[in-house]
Write an enzyme that holds these catalytic residues in place. Structure first.
Site, PDB file in Angstrom:
ATOM      1  N   GLY A  46       0.827  -1.193   0.000  1.00 36.08           N
ATOM      2  CA  GLY A  46       0.000   0.000   0.000  1.00 36.08           C
ATOM      3  C   GLY A  46       0.864   1.246   0.000  1.00 36.08           C
ATOM      4  CD  GLN A  51       3.592   5.699   2.581  1.00 37.15           C
ATOM      5  OE1 GLN A  51       2.584   5.202   2.112  1.00 37.15           O
ATOM      6  NE2 GLN A  51       4.608   4.975   3.005  1.00 37.15           N
ATOM      7  CB  CYS A  94       5.895   1.873   7.245  1.00 37.82           C
ATOM      8  SG  CYS A  94       5.423   3.384   6.397  1.00 37.82           S
ATOM      9  CG  LEU A  95       6.889   0.921   1.114  1.00 36.07           C
ATOM     10  CD1 LEU A  95       6.134   1.294  -0.151  1.00 36.07           C
ATOM     11  CD2 LEU A  95       7.997  -0.076   0.801  1.00 36.07           C
ATOM     12  CG  HIS A 136       0.253   1.113   7.577  1.00 38.19           C
ATOM     13  ND1 HIS A 136       1.284   0.626   8.353  1.00 38.19           N
ATOM     14  CD2 HIS A 136       0.826   1.948   6.675  1.00 38.19           C
ATOM     15  CE1 HIS A 136       2.425   1.162   7.930  1.00 38.19           C
ATOM     16  NE2 HIS A 136       2.185   1.955   6.913  1.00 38.19           N
ATOM     17  CD  GLU A 137      -0.729   2.357   3.052  1.00 34.02           C
ATOM     18  OE1 GLU A 137      -0.346   3.527   2.860  1.00 34.02           O
ATOM     19  OE2 GLU A 137       0.073   1.418   3.231  1.00 34.02           O
ATOM     20  CG  HIS A 140       1.011   6.611   5.667  1.00 38.79           C
ATOM     21  ND1 HIS A 140       2.190   7.061   6.219  1.00 38.79           N
ATOM     22  CD2 HIS A 140       1.212   5.297   5.401  1.00 38.79           C
ATOM     23  CE1 HIS A 140       3.064   6.073   6.276  1.00 38.79           C
ATOM     24  NE2 HIS A 140       2.498   4.978   5.789  1.00 38.79           N
TER      25      HIS A 140
END
Ligand code: ZN
Length: 169
Positions: A46, A51, A94-95, A136-137, A140
């Site tokens: 995702g 981000q 997480c990226l 999670h997304e 963000h």
């Protein structure tokens, strides 16, 4: 299509809140394309617009990105309408928080509303892995990282590690 740079902690932009998308126009469609390529390239399950330095309320996800048949989902202006239960999701990553994983407390199931890229209203009721990915997304888009949801002790460990790495650069 372009591969975008994924911002990483401690970049301050990651703590910004996204603005709701008002028109799903060409600029937004291009951003969705670029976000998708960036997510698959990473690879990740995702990616939220925040981000990649874009403060609009957009997420893309595909919980099986390594499958030959991709199933890309786009969620615009997502909102968690209700959530139920709590679960400890193990080894969340997480990226934007490279080389770190932790167990995070999440809701077991969620009901989410938003729009797809064709402005069709979506209502997603889900549990398990997908529910965690979406929480999670959406975090963000509200300027929250998963490390904001772990104990300050563990967060402190990661922050010290990052400071050390940044000093060495
Ligand atoms: Zn993330």
């Amino acid at each position: 299509m372009a591969i975008l740079t994924i911002l990483t902690y401690p970049d301050k932009f990651l703590s910004q809140s996204a603005k709701p998308v008002e028109n799903i126009d060409g600029t937004i469609q291009d951003m969705i394309e670029d976000m998708s390529s960036t997510m698959y390239e990473a690879p990740g399950v995702g990616l939220a617009a925040i981000q990649v330095g874009f403060d609009q309320s957009i997420i893309v996800y595909d919980i099986s990105p390594r499958d030959e048949k991709r199933s890309l989902h786009v969620l615009i202006n997502p909102k968690i309408i209700s959530s139920e239960g709590t679960t400890i999701y193990e080894n969340e990553g997480c990226l934007s928080v490279p080389d770190f994983r932790a167990d995070v407390k999440r809701s077991t199931s969620v009901l989410i509303e938003g729009f797809d890229r064709k402005e069709k209203p979506l209502r997603i009721e889900t549990h398990g892995h997908l529910a965690v990915v979406l929480q999670h997304e959406i975090d963000h888009l509200n300027g929250i990282l998963f490390i904001d949801r772990i104990s300050s002790l563990k967060r402190g460990l990661y922050k010290r590690r990052i400071k050390k790495i940044l000093r060495q650069k």
